[in-house]
Scaffold this motif. Structure first.
Motif, mmCIF file in Angstrom:
data_model
loop_
_atom_site.group_PDB
_atom_site.id
_atom_site.type_symbol
_atom_site.label_atom_id
_atom_site.label_comp_id
_atom_site.label_asym_id
_atom_site.label_seq_id
_atom_site.Cartn_x
_atom_site.Cartn_y
_atom_site.Cartn_z
ATOM 1 N N ASP A 58 0.851 -1.183 0.000
ATOM 2 C CA ASP A 58 0.000 0.000 0.000
ATOM 3 C C ASP A 58 0.893 1.242 0.000
ATOM 4 O O ASP A 58 1.724 1.411 0.897
ATOM 5 C CB ASP A 58 -0.886 -0.035 1.264
ATOM 6 C CG ASP A 58 -1.802 1.168 1.369
ATOM 7 O OD1 ASP A 58 -1.813 1.998 0.440
ATOM 8 O OD2 ASP A 58 -2.497 1.283 2.392
ATOM 9 N N THR A 59 0.716 2.079 -1.005
ATOM 10 C CA THR A 59 1.569 3.266 -1.095
ATOM 11 C C THR A 59 1.332 4.237 0.066
ATOM 12 O O THR A 59 2.180 5.068 0.355
ATOM 13 C CB THR A 59 1.343 3.995 -2.437
ATOM 14 O OG1 THR A 59 -0.053 4.254 -2.596
ATOM 15 C CG2 THR A 59 1.818 3.145 -3.603
ATOM 16 N N ASP A 119 4.391 6.904 -5.494
ATOM 17 C CA ASP A 119 3.241 6.117 -5.974
ATOM 18 C C ASP A 119 3.716 4.909 -6.778
ATOM 19 O O ASP A 119 3.424 4.755 -7.954
ATOM 20 C CB ASP A 119 2.322 6.998 -6.821
ATOM 21 C CG ASP A 119 0.934 6.394 -6.961
ATOM 22 O OD1 ASP A 119 0.660 5.366 -6.294
ATOM 23 O OD2 ASP A 119 0.136 6.927 -7.750
ATOM 24 N N VAL A 120 4.473 4.059 -6.103
ATOM 25 C CA VAL A 120 5.074 2.915 -6.786
ATOM 26 C C VAL A 120 5.121 1.734 -5.813
ATOM 27 O O VAL A 120 5.241 1.924 -4.600
ATOM 28 C CB VAL A 120 6.496 3.287 -7.289
ATOM 29 C CG1 VAL A 120 7.402 3.662 -6.137
ATOM 30 C CG2 VAL A 120 7.122 2.156 -8.085
ATOM 31 N N LYS A 151 -5.722 0.336 -8.731
ATOM 32 C CA LYS A 151 -4.600 0.531 -9.655
ATOM 33 C C LYS A 151 -4.290 2.021 -9.823
ATOM 34 O O LYS A 151 -3.160 2.447 -9.624
ATOM 35 C CB LYS A 151 -4.919 -0.126 -11.015
ATOM 36 C CG LYS A 151 -3.861 0.085 -12.091
ATOM 37 C CD LYS A 151 -2.587 -0.687 -11.790
ATOM 38 C CE LYS A 151 -1.576 -0.585 -12.932
ATOM 39 N NZ LYS A 151 -0.965 0.744 -13.027
ATOM 40 N N THR A 165 -0.804 4.040 -9.754
ATOM 41 C CA THR A 165 0.286 3.330 -9.091
ATOM 42 C C THR A 165 1.007 2.426 -10.084
ATOM 43 O O THR A 165 0.386 1.637 -10.786
ATOM 44 C CB THR A 165 -0.261 2.482 -7.930
ATOM 45 O OG1 THR A 165 -0.958 3.341 -7.037
ATOM 46 C CG2 THR A 165 0.868 1.767 -7.194
ATOM 47 N N LYS A 166 2.320 2.579 -10.138
ATOM 48 C CA LYS A 166 3.114 1.759 -11.050
ATOM 49 C C LYS A 166 3.757 0.623 -10.264
ATOM 50 O O LYS A 166 4.247 0.824 -9.158
ATOM 51 C CB LYS A 166 4.201 2.618 -11.704
ATOM 52 C CG LYS A 166 4.887 1.937 -12.862
ATOM 53 C CD LYS A 166 4.026 1.883 -14.113
ATOM 54 C CE LYS A 166 4.672 1.053 -15.212
ATOM 55 N NZ LYS A 166 3.943 1.114 -16.472
#
Lengths: 86, 395, 290
Positions: free
Chosen positions: B202-203, C30-31, C81, C84-85
């Motif tokens: 989870d980012t 964001d990965v 999704k 997000t990479k």
């Protein structure tokens, strides 16, 4: 330390490990020669050469392993490697 | 036949059971006799009847690996395989368990090569015994289907968090058409809660998964897996009872018995052979023989206490194994049943028979022959363990 | 501060640490990162510590691409999704050798993932054994130079071409010695939809036997001699090349590394150096580096 289920580890927690103790040579930054280009910070494998408020750079000696990339790459030769304890 | 029963192939019943469990990610690589399950799931996906990512991967190794990633990201995951495919997954099976990922897989049991053979025995899943996966074995098609939501609930329990194999005998159960009740979506939604793990990729909460453990921390990972298996022992019974309350069907928890309590001769077995043994026992009981059955439903965790209790009145114990530990001349059930009785006062002889390898048929008369041979122990003739169904012309 | 935090156990002057740092500098928060087994994995996550400031997962040596594809599928299935990479970052052994099949499968399936190969041209984590990425005549612990051996007898596998052949919309080569260029390519790879690949040349001071302070310098020499051509491919076509002014002879790259020392100390090795020069010449011509 209780083992957390799922082998989960907290982000950035290697900071507990002060790798500065590895160092044989320490980089000494001479601000008089520095052009503030920041190449030393870019190519630090530890990511611990920090920009100061005055625009100059200094390594965090708690983590610096003394690899010497910063000194080797500095275009102004503003960083010299000095034997620890001298 | 009951009103809500339909006649379907075993694989379809299982695929349908998977569908109503609402998995988020399915990965599949075809291998006989698992193919019909993943084909049926692919059709559900193609028809929009299942809301999931269906991944056609390039090997079983990637099938399980993709699920390791998906499960770490918080998905409910499913795959199915057998035999060589399960063997190819071997390394990743340890990994899934060590990372405490509740991946669910139907193992359609099949023999291992060489010689190559596509028919049923249980060497494949038995060979994965020590990988840290829960292993339950189904007796018939209905149990194979019903085991699916039960095993999800078990694997995903926050005090268990272990991957799990629902094992069903290849062809005998996967390809047979039987009257079954297809699992109702509404009942399954009531029985099986959504999977909401505490930690996922989870980012917003960037945790690391799958760290490197040196000798100072490694042992405790194994210890925790073993403790989780201990929790699973209790939960298997609870979940089987909950399933009975909601769906009205029950197959035993860790074990089940069939005319067991007063039986002097007890046969211990697992999988589809149970049905044949029950028929054999019915015939023998009419002839006045005191024979009973102990069905092992959970092989991992191994129900040591339950088996000790179940065998306390037995005078002869017979184990039937569709597998062999080559070099020990025993199947796994034989070894483990002996081991679980060893530190007790019960000195009942345990006699092992290996049979049904590579799909060889196991008729009633063979089980009778086995029982007669085992009975010789009461006359002082002891058979440690042997193949029950060797062809003399080839052996 | 970098999202790859200090305190990790990488060697002083480590190329992998630089690659990981540049990758995260390019990609931001964001990965989700997937690592196969290797130096970077081991030295960043000694339990109960992690150097990663982004979500990170390691499973096994050969399955990073499959794991990454499963993470991506899960994000899609769970409606998470967004932008997000999912990025896998693995060494040359994990990429060119043991993990090749999983990479092939993941790229064929077309997942929205980026795979970054940090190529230090041997199995460094296990002690400098040769891999499919080890260049011709490099001495490693399993392809040592000796009385009847001049080091690794095979040519380096052309992995970017294999990835381009999969129909990847974006394949690029980069070097840790050219940080802005590498970060630009990694960022672009992450922004292109679909499975993209960046192959990063990464001189390893421990394995190649040079001083840790020279990591960047050696990387620059690889590019300046055309031993490491830097280019971008979009949908199979070369669309960008980093030109070289005053291409240097390969000796300048080889002589600073202990793994090629035998080419300069053993008798009659001039012909072998010529063969290496021919590789550089082919690169220069094929990619139009000059």
């Amino acid at each position: 330390m209780k083992l957390v289920i799922k082998t989960v580890v907290k982000p950035g927690s290697t900071r507990a490990n002060k790798t500065g103790a590895w160092r044989s040579f320490m980089p000494v930054f001479d601000h008089k020669l520095c052009s503030k280009c920041g190449i030393c910070a870019i190519y630090c494998p530890e990511g611990i050469v920090n920009k100061l408020e005055n625009g100059y750079f200094e390594p965090d000696y708690e983590y610096c392993k003394g690899c010497g990339i910063c000194a080797n790459e500095c275009p102004k030769k503003a960083i010299v490697m000095v034997l620890e304890g001298k | 036949m009951r009103k809500n029963m339909v006649v379907v192939e075993g694989s379809y019943a299982v695929a349908h059971a998977v569908k109503v469990c609402r998995p988020n990610v399915i990965s599949a690589y075809p291998i006989t006799p698992q193919t019909h399950i993943v084909e049926d799931l692919a059709q559900f996906a193609a028809d929009g009847d299942i809301n999931c990512e269906y991944m056609n991967v390039e090997s079983e190794f990637s099938a399980i690996s993709a699920l390791i990633g998906a499960s770490t990201a918080g998905a409910r995951t499913y795959s199915s395989t057998t035999s060589q495919g399960l063997a190819l997954m071997h390394e990743a099976l340890f990994n899934a368990s060590g990372m405490r990922l509740p991946i669910v897989m139907t193992v359609v049991n099949r023999a291992l090569s060489a010689p190559i053979n596509i028919w049923n025995d249980q060497q494949d899943s038995i060979s994965q015994r020590d990988t840290g996966w829960i292993q339950l074995y189904a007796e018939d098609v209905q149990e194979s289907a019903d085991m699916t939501p039960q095993i999800y609930k078990l694997a995903e329990d926050e005090d268990v968090l272990l991957p799990a194999m629902a094992c069903m005998d290849g062809f005998i159960l996967s390809h047979v058409y039987e009257p079954v009740i297809l699992l109702e979506q509404s009942l399954t939604d009531e029985f099986l809660p959504a999977y909401n793990p505490e930690f996922v990729l989870d980012t917003k909460n960037p945790m690391s998964f799958g760290a490197f453990a040196d000798p100072s921390t490694y042992t405790e990972f194994r210890y925790k897996q073993e403790k989780a298996m201990g929790v699973a022992l209790k939960k298997i019974e609870e979940i089987a009872n909950e399933f009975r309350d909601i769906y009205g069907r029950y197959y035993g928890g860790l074990i089940d018995g069939y005319v067991l309590d007063d039986a002097q001769i007890v046969i211990v077995a697992m999988g589809s052979i149970i049905g044949t043994i029950k028929d054999t026992i019915d015939e023998l009981r009419k002839e006045g023989e005191s024979v009973g059955l102990l069905k092992v439903r959970s092989f991992r965790p191994f129900p040591t206490d339950a088996i000790r209790k179940a065998l306390k009145n037995a005078r002869v114990v017979i184990t039937l194994d569709k597998n062999i530990s080559i070099g020990k001349n025993e199947g796994a059930l034989c070894t483990e049943v002996k081991a679980c009785l060893h530190n007790t006062d019960n000195r009942v002889p345990v006699i092992g028979f290996m049979l049904g390898h590579g799909g060889r048929d196991i008729p009633i008369h063979m089980i009778k022959k086995i029982i007669n041979k085992a009975k010789l122990v009461e006359k002082g003739i002891f058979v440690e363990s042997e193949f029950a169904d060797l062809r003399e012309d080839l052996a | 501060m970098s999202l790859l935090k200090p305190g990790h156990r990488g060697c002083a002057g480590c190329c992998d640490a630089l690659a990981g740092k540049f990758m995260l500098d390019a990609l931001g928060e964001d990965v989700i990162v997937v690592s196969p087994t290797g130096c970077l994995e081991v030295f960043t996550t000694p339990y109960p510590e992690s150097a990663w400031g982004v979500p990170w997962v390691h499973s096994l040596f050969e399955n990073a691409a499959a794991v990454a594809s499963g993470v991506e599928a899960a994000l899609k299935a769970l409606g998470k999704k967004n932008n997000t990479k999912v990025v896998a970052i693995g060494g040359d052994g994990a990429t060119l050798d043991i993990g090749l099949q999983a990479i092939s499968g993941a790229f064929e399936r077309g997942h929205d993932i980026t795979y970054i190969c940090v190529d230090n041209e041997a199995y460094m984590n296990t002690g400098i054994q040769r891999s499919g990425a080890t260049p011709l005549y490099a001495s490693t612990t399993t392809s040592p130079a000796g009385k009847v051996s001049i080091g690794n007898p095979q040519h380096k596998k052309n992995m970017p071409a294999i990835m381009a052949a999969h129909g990847s919309p974006y394949v690029a080569t980069a070097s840790i010695a050219y940080a802005p260029d590498m970060m630009k390519k990694v960022k672009k790879a992450s922004q292109v939809k679909g499975p993209t690949y960046v192959h990063v040349h990464a001189p390893c001071c421990t394995g190649w036997k040079f001083e840790g302070s020279k990591t960047i310098e050696v990387g620059r020499l690889a590019v300046e001699t055309a031993m490491w051509p830097m280019y971008e491919m979009e949908n199979g076509e070369i669309t960008g090349v980093r030109k070289i002014k005053n291409r240097k002879p390969v000796e300048e790259y080889l002589k600073v590394q202990g793994r090629f020392k035998h080419l300069f100390t053993m008798e009659g090795r001039t012909e072998d150096i010529k063969k290496i020069q021919a590789i550089a010449d082919w690169n220069a011509k094929h990619f139009g580096l000059e």
